[in-house]
Motif scaffolding. Structure first.
Motif, short mmCIF file in Angstrom:
data_model
loop_
_atom_site.label_atom_id
_atom_site.label_comp_id
_atom_site.label_asym_id
_atom_site.label_seq_id
_atom_site.Cartn_x
_atom_site.Cartn_y
_atom_site.Cartn_z
N THR A 48 0.85 -1.19 0.00
CA THR A 48 0.00 0.00 0.00
C THR A 48 0.88 1.23 0.00
O THR A 48 2.09 1.15 0.20
CB THR A 48 -0.91 0.02 1.25
OG1 THR A 48 -0.09 0.11 2.40
CG2 THR A 48 -1.79 -1.21 1.30
N LEU A 49 0.31 2.35 -0.21
CA LEU A 49 1.05 3.61 -0.21
C LEU A 49 1.69 3.87 1.14
O LEU A 49 2.85 4.30 1.23
CB LEU A 49 0.11 4.77 -0.59
CG LEU A 49 0.74 6.15 -0.66
CD1 LEU A 49 1.84 6.18 -1.71
CD2 LEU A 49 -0.30 7.20 -0.97
N LEU A 50 1.00 3.56 2.22
CA LEU A 50 1.53 3.77 3.57
C LEU A 50 2.75 2.89 3.82
O LEU A 50 3.76 3.35 4.35
CB LEU A 50 0.44 3.48 4.61
CG LEU A 50 0.85 3.65 6.07
CD1 LEU A 50 1.25 5.11 6.33
CD2 LEU A 50 -0.27 3.24 7.00
N GLU A 51 2.70 1.63 3.42
CA GLU A 51 3.84 0.73 3.60
C GLU A 51 5.04 1.20 2.78
O GLU A 51 6.18 1.12 3.23
CB GLU A 51 3.46 -0.69 3.19
CG GLU A 51 2.49 -1.34 4.14
CD GLU A 51 1.95 -2.64 3.60
OE1 GLU A 51 1.88 -2.80 2.35
OE2 GLU A 51 1.58 -3.51 4.42
N THR A 52 4.80 1.70 1.60
CA THR A 52 5.89 2.21 0.75
C THR A 52 6.54 3.43 1.38
O THR A 52 7.77 3.55 1.41
CB THR A 52 5.34 2.56 -0.65
OG1 THR A 52 4.70 1.41 -1.20
CG2 THR A 52 6.46 3.01 -1.57
#
Length: 96
Positions: free
Chosen positions: A7-11
């Motif tokens: 996800t964008l948050l994990e990236t």
């Protein structure tokens, strides 16, 4: 179903951790004065090559004995030029 992508948050979290690690290594690296050490070694090499020694070099005259073919002895006068500081120690012999 299983999740197959980040996800964008994990990236963003991964990039933040990676940047913290890279910046930490670059700021606290052992080679922080690498340019100064390189310049010192370059100046020392130039002095040894051109035989233009400053007052930081120590000159000593010595007489050495050379053994040729286990029987012939030859005495040779040499000059030892040396440089020593906290991190670097170099010497060179020149035949007179």
């Amino acid at each position: 179903m299983e999740k197959n992508s980040f996800t964008l948050l994990e990236t963003l979290i991964s990039l933040l951790l990676l940047s913290v690690i890279v910046v930490g290594f670059s700021k606290y690296s052992y080679y922080e004065n690498f340019d100064e050490h390189f310049m010192l070694l370059n100046n020392l090499e130039n002095s040894f090559t051109t035989n233009s020694y400053s007052s930081s070099f120590i000159k000593e005259s010595k007489k050495i004995t050379i053994i040729i073919n286990d029987s012939e002895l030859k005495k040779q006068k040499v000059e030892k030029i040396s440089y020593k500081d906290d991190k670097v120690g170099l010497f060179k012999y020149e035949i007179n």
